[in-house]
Design a protein around this motif. Structure first.
Motif, PDB file in Angstrom:
ATOM      1  N   HIS A 143      19.162 -29.258 100.522  1.00 47.60           N
ATOM      2  CA  HIS A 143      18.860 -30.562 101.102  1.00 47.60           C
ATOM      3  C   HIS A 143      20.153 -31.323 101.355  1.00 47.60           C
ATOM      4  N   CYS A 201      21.892 -34.887 101.666  1.00 48.63           N
ATOM      5  CA  CYS A 201      21.661 -36.246 101.179  1.00 48.63           C
ATOM      6  C   CYS A 201      22.926 -37.075 101.363  1.00 48.63           C
ATOM      7  N   LEU A 211      13.633 -34.144  95.298  1.00 45.64           N
ATOM      8  CA  LEU A 211      13.922 -35.572  95.328  1.00 45.64           C
ATOM      9  C   LEU A 211      13.876 -36.204  93.940  1.00 45.64           C
ATOM     10  N   LEU A 257      16.750 -34.962  91.720  1.00 47.38           N
ATOM     11  CA  LEU A 257      18.014 -35.543  92.161  1.00 47.38           C
ATOM     12  C   LEU A 257      18.134 -36.984  91.689  1.00 47.38           C
ATOM     13  N   SER A 258      17.079 -37.750  91.836  1.00 45.87           N
ATOM     14  CA  SER A 258      17.084 -39.148  91.404  1.00 45.87           C
ATOM     15  C   SER A 258      17.382 -39.249  89.905  1.00 45.87           C
ATOM     16  N   LEU A 300      20.688 -43.435  96.334  1.00 48.46           N
ATOM     17  CA  LEU A 300      20.274 -42.387  97.254  1.00 48.46           C
ATOM     18  C   LEU A 300      19.889 -43.066  98.569  1.00 48.46           C
ATOM     19  N   THR A 352      19.691 -41.338 101.793  1.00 46.17           N
ATOM     20  CA  THR A 352      18.801 -40.451 102.543  1.00 46.17           C
ATOM     21  C   THR A 352      18.632 -39.144 101.790  1.00 46.17           C
ATOM     22  N   TYR A 353      17.536 -38.480 102.065  1.00 44.39           N
ATOM     23  CA  TYR A 353      17.253 -37.138 101.539  1.00 44.39           C
ATOM     24  C   TYR A 353      16.635 -36.375 102.699  1.00 44.39           C
ATOM     25  N   ASP A 354      17.416 -35.485 103.293  1.00 41.46           N
ATOM     26  CA  ASP A 354      17.006 -34.830 104.536  1.00 41.46           C
ATOM     27  C   ASP A 354      16.569 -35.916 105.525  1.00 41.46           C
TER      28      ASP A 354
END
Length: 171
Positions: free
Chosen positions: A3, A5, A64, A67-68, A96, A98-100
């Motif tokens: 991904h 980010c 997601l 990652l967070s 964060l 953006t994510y993709d």
């Protein structure tokens, strides 16, 4: 699956050291694709010392939510109180952005992060590394959004040296 980010980093408590440490941790944990210039800006929403801010691009295999959680762990490792309020001094803040190309609220996270196009200290460094990116829900590139940005632009690039660590684990 990998991904892409974008993350916003900021600090106004021992910012030179904490930003460097944050970058070191991110480089060890993820594939670090790009790092913007570092900018100094006044605190927003409260009276406090000036912040150093930048935006980085990472690649990760974490979903997601994971990652967070990992980003919060990095913040806590560098002294962010668990009960930290939104408008307060920060040792290290990692947002964060953006994510993709996800858009909406997922796992309690709104993407793309709404402050991205509202605050100069996020939008300007984001343009440094992704000027042609069009965020989900937008029709203009980041560079075009910066050109028409009508908020305060009180930030200044600052000299900032950082040496990327050699060892990486890449999640």
């Amino acid at each position: 699956m990998t991904h892409l980010c974008y993350l916003g980093l900021g600090s106004n408590i021992n910012p030179d050291t904490n930003i460097r440490c944050g970058l070191d941790e991110l480089a060890r944990a993820f594939h670090l694709n790009a790092v913007s210039r570092v900018y100094q800006s006044e605190a927003v929403g409260f009276k406090g010392d000036a912040f150093l801010n930048l935006v980085v691009s990472i690649s990760t295999t974490l979903d997601l939510e994971a990652l967070s959680i990992r980003l919060r762990e990095i913040e806590y490792d560098y002294g962010r109180p668990v009960d930290c309020t939104k408008f307060s001094p920060r040792t290290l803040d990692i947002d964060l952005l953006t994510y993709d190309n996800l858009a909406g609220c997922m796992a309690g996270i709104t993407l793309p992060r709404p402050e991205t196009i509202i605050n100069a200290f996020v939008l300007c460094p984001f343009v440094d590394i992704a000027p042609e990116l069009v965020l989900p829900g937008q029709s203009m590139t980041l560079a075009e959004l910066w050109r028409v940005y009508d908020g305060p632009r009180e930030l200044a690039p600052v000299p900032f040296g950082w040496n990327r660590p050699a060892d990486r684990t890449h999640n």
